[in-house]
Design an enzyme around this catalytic site. Structure first.
Site, PDB file in Angstrom:
ATOM      1  N   ARG A 193      82.860 -73.076 -52.097  1.00 31.28           N
ATOM      2  CA  ARG A 193      83.506 -72.202 -50.758  1.00 31.28           C
ATOM      3  C   ARG A 193      83.181 -70.605 -50.926  1.00 31.28           C
ATOM      4  NH1 ARG A 193      88.951 -72.920 -48.977  1.00 31.28           N
ATOM      5  NH2 ARG A 193      87.839 -74.376 -47.864  1.00 31.28           N
ATOM      6  N   TYR A 194      83.240 -69.918 -51.608  1.00 29.42           N
ATOM      7  CA  TYR A 194      82.198 -68.465 -52.305  1.00 29.42           C
ATOM      8  C   TYR A 194      80.681 -68.620 -53.056  1.00 29.42           C
ATOM      9  CZ  TYR A 194      87.015 -66.836 -51.030  1.00 29.42           C
ATOM     10  OH  TYR A 194      88.316 -66.574 -49.966  1.00 29.42           O
ATOM     11  N   ARG A 245      82.099 -68.802 -56.684  1.00 27.02           N
ATOM     12  CA  ARG A 245      82.592 -69.012 -58.041  1.00 27.02           C
ATOM     13  C   ARG A 245      83.449 -70.904 -57.104  1.00 27.02           C
ATOM     14  NH1 ARG A 245      83.684 -64.970 -54.680  1.00 27.02           N
ATOM     15  NH2 ARG A 245      85.976 -64.578 -53.661  1.00 27.02           N
ATOM     16  N   CYS A 268     101.557 -82.207 -60.821  1.00 32.15           N
ATOM     17  CA  CYS A 268     102.359 -81.216 -61.902  1.00 32.15           C
ATOM     18  C   CYS A 268     104.154 -81.929 -61.979  1.00 32.15           C
ATOM     19  CB  CYS A 268     102.473 -80.354 -60.475  1.00 32.15           C
ATOM     20  SG  CYS A 268     101.287 -79.696 -59.775  1.00 32.15           S
ATOM     21  N   CYS A 277     105.959 -78.469 -55.831  1.00 31.88           N
ATOM     22  CA  CYS A 277     106.689 -77.359 -55.332  1.00 31.88           C
ATOM     23  C   CYS A 277     106.899 -77.811 -53.934  1.00 31.88           C
ATOM     24  CB  CYS A 277     105.271 -75.830 -55.296  1.00 31.88           C
ATOM     25  SG  CYS A 277     105.821 -75.199 -56.333  1.00 31.88           S
ATOM     26  N   CYS A 336     104.097 -76.704 -51.093  1.00 33.69           N
ATOM     27  CA  CYS A 336     102.202 -76.848 -52.189  1.00 33.69           C
ATOM     28  C   CYS A 336     101.318 -77.137 -50.668  1.00 33.69           C
ATOM     29  CB  CYS A 336     102.328 -78.299 -52.959  1.00 33.69           C
ATOM     30  SG  CYS A 336     100.814 -78.534 -53.578  1.00 33.69           S
ATOM     31  N   ARG A 339      98.741 -78.540 -51.133  1.00 32.30           N
ATOM     32  CA  ARG A 339      97.662 -79.978 -51.381  1.00 32.30           C
ATOM     33  C   ARG A 339      99.092 -80.415 -51.167  1.00 32.30           C
ATOM     34  NH1 ARG A 339      94.818 -80.395 -54.875  1.00 32.30           N
ATOM     35  NH2 ARG A 339      92.806 -81.155 -54.043  1.00 32.30           N
ATOM     36  N   ASP A 360     100.456 -71.401 -45.216  1.00 35.95           N
ATOM     37  CA  ASP A 360      99.630 -71.850 -44.717  1.00 35.95           C
ATOM     38  C   ASP A 360      99.759 -73.156 -44.255  1.00 35.95           C
ATOM     39  OD1 ASP A 360      98.925 -74.172 -45.701  1.00 35.95           O
ATOM     40  OD2 ASP A 360      97.771 -73.325 -47.515  1.00 35.95           O
ATOM     41  N   ASP A 389      94.688 -67.297 -46.081  1.00 34.99           N
ATOM     42  CA  ASP A 389      93.346 -68.485 -46.573  1.00 34.99           C
ATOM     43  C   ASP A 389      92.922 -68.831 -45.070  1.00 34.99           C
ATOM     44  OD1 ASP A 389      91.917 -69.819 -47.702  1.00 34.99           O
ATOM     45  OD2 ASP A 389      93.337 -69.894 -49.138  1.00 34.99           O
ATOM     46  N   LYS A 394      90.000 -66.083 -47.651  1.00 30.73           N
ATOM     47  CA  LYS A 394      91.357 -65.437 -47.621  1.00 30.73           C
ATOM     48  C   LYS A 394      90.541 -64.039 -47.349  1.00 30.73           C
ATOM     49  CE  LYS A 394      92.680 -67.162 -52.557  1.00 30.73           C
ATOM     50  NZ  LYS A 394      90.999 -68.253 -52.832  1.00 30.73           N
TER      51      LYS A 394
END
Ligand SMILES: *Cc1c(COP(=O)(O)O)cnc(C)c1O
Ligand code: SF4
Length: 441
Positions: free
Chosen positions: A122-123, A126, A135, A139, A142, A144, A303, A340, A347
């Site tokens: 995206r950037y 990086r 995981c 969470c 989360c 995702r 988000d 985000d 961000k």
């Protein structure tokens, strides 16, 4: 047999009457005995749900998987579980089934910015590299959550090799962020292989790992893992503490091992209604973090992923928290508050306003106490007009490998060497009308 504290001992014995402390502190034992259904949760905590609630909980778990490590379960205060920050972060809520008008399955448009499976580019310089899809604790907040935990999409070694290949063939990538799922769900050897392959790539300058293990399964941070990670400097780690009470003796031990291995540690917190939407809780959290050599990095606005509506706060709550931190405590204890951007814009930092007004001679500022002050602009500043001809410039940019790329975005509008005077969104009606008017052609 004394495990750690009474609560941990009680849980361990309910899992296996013969459990000993070395079991409890064995991350594989913790994973094997993670709580993945409502009945086990009820049995281990003594909390009972009535029939109607239970049906809704089952429905929620069918949509978004449940997993809680015995360690994380031991943090829950069962006497007030409905308000407990660890219960709220780990135990499903029927509110997750609510789909609001603005909710999205992929709010950050990760799919559109993905050149190969697992990579999000995206950037400019990086990439995010999803090397795991599972995981130890899922969470509830989360981003995702529609993707993570789906065992059908665990990246295979082929996928990972393709991701590494993409990075190798993309020289602008100087920073690789390993994420997931949790990268530390992979074995030490497998991770060692990924890190070794990435480090062979000359243009990869740093590698980062994002993991929640120090919070949800601190026993994963073994001496062997740390010894392996240490071979791969410069390596940075970001973790995910949301509440000061999660910084337990076990977490402190895990953080100490990582910091002692010379790994710079950062923390990303998500602002969550009912969990940490309180300036005092946040201040306590950032203080506990820096005390353990962890730099608060980002504070995320929750988000627009589906199933998170009950966790969202207004942006104003985040600004209020930032107002309570900036100036009030150590600068390095203050995270950057970010939203985000839905649609994949990355961000966006947001802050209270400190620059109140300005003229050509002075700027007017206010500080955290409400003091209003002025800064006198210099009379004799000689502007540098940059035409990117460094040889004839009096500044001495004589660095090898200094950024060569031309500016983009607002940076481009500000630059002297680019003629762009405005940024105009696609499908701008006014521009469409202009192009229809023949008399100007
Ligand atoms: C957050 C993020 C990064 C890293 O951003 P930093 O601001 O450098 O920490 C990189 N790629 C994607 C897709 C991200 O969401
Ligand atoms: S409350 Fe805080 S800890 Fe709770 S509510 Fe308000 S200031 Fe807090």
């Amino acid at each position: 047999m004394v495990i750690y504290d009474e609560k941990q001992q009680e849980i361990a014995e309910k899992i296996n009457p013969k459990a000993i402390i070395s079991n409890w502190k064995d991350w594989k034992w913790q994973l094997k005995n993670s709580i993945k259904d409502i009945s086990t949760f009820e049995r281990l905590t003594g909390i009972k749900f009535e029939k109607k609630k239970r049906a809704l909980l089952e429905q929620t778990v069918a949509k978004f998987p449940l997993s809680i490590t015995p360690y994380y379960l031991s943090l829950i205060d069962t006497t007030d579980y409905k308000n407990d920050p660890f219960f709220l972060q780990s135990f499903p809520s029927p509110s997750e089934l609510i789909v609001e008008k603005y909710d999205m399955i992929d709010p950050l448009s990760e799919d559109r910015d993905s050149p190969v499976t697992g990579i999000i580019h995206r950037y400019p310089d990086r990439v995010l590299f999803h090397i795991s899809n599972i995981c130890s604790m899922y969470c509830r907040h989360c981003t995702r959550k529609r993707k993570v935990g789906d065992i059908d999409s665990i990246p295979g070694k082929d996928d990972i090799a393709k991701g590494i290949e993409y990075i190798r063939n993309t020289p602008v990538v100087r920073d690789v962020l390993l994420s997931g799922g949790d990268p530390f769900m992979l074995s030490d050897n497998y991770l060692d292989w990924i890190l070794t392959e990435l480090q062979k790539i000359p243009h990869v300058e740093v590698i980062r790992i994002g993991t929640r293990m120090p919070v949800v399964l601190p026993y994963r941070i073994t001496n062997e893992l740390v010894a392996m990670l240490k071979k791969h400097h410069p390596l940075w780690i970001n973790t995910h503490f949301n509440h000061p009470r999660a910084i337990t003796d076990s977490s402190i031990e895990a953080l100490r091992k990582l910091a002692d291995a010379g790994i710079p540690l950062g923390n990303q917190t998500v602002l969550l209604a009912g969990v940490n939407d309180c300036p005092r809780i946040m201040k306590r959290l950032v203080h506990r973090l820096v005390q353990n050599r962890v730099r608060p990095y980002y504070l995320y606005q929750c988000d627009l992923s589906e199933g998170l509506s009950h966790f969202r706060t207004p942006v104003g709550k985040g600004i209020e928290i930032m107002e309570s931190l900036i100036g009030h405590t150590s600068g390095f204890a203050v995270p950057t508050y970010v939203i985000d951007a839905p649609g994949g814009g990355g961000k966006i930092p947001v802050m209270p306003n400190y620059l109140i007004s300005w003229s050509t001679n002075k700027v007017v500022l206010r500080n955290y106490e409400g003091v209003i002050t002025t800064y006198k602009e210099p009379d004799s500043y000689e502007p540098i007009f940059c035409d990117r001809n460094c040889k004839s410039c009096k500044l001495q940019l004589k660095l090898d490998g200094a950024e060569e790329k031309h500016a983009i975005g607002i940076e481009k509008l500000l630059s002297d060497y680019d003629d762009a005077i405005s940024l105009i969104p696609e499908n701008n009606d006014r521009m469409d009308r202009r192009s229809e008017r023949k008399d100007y052609e």
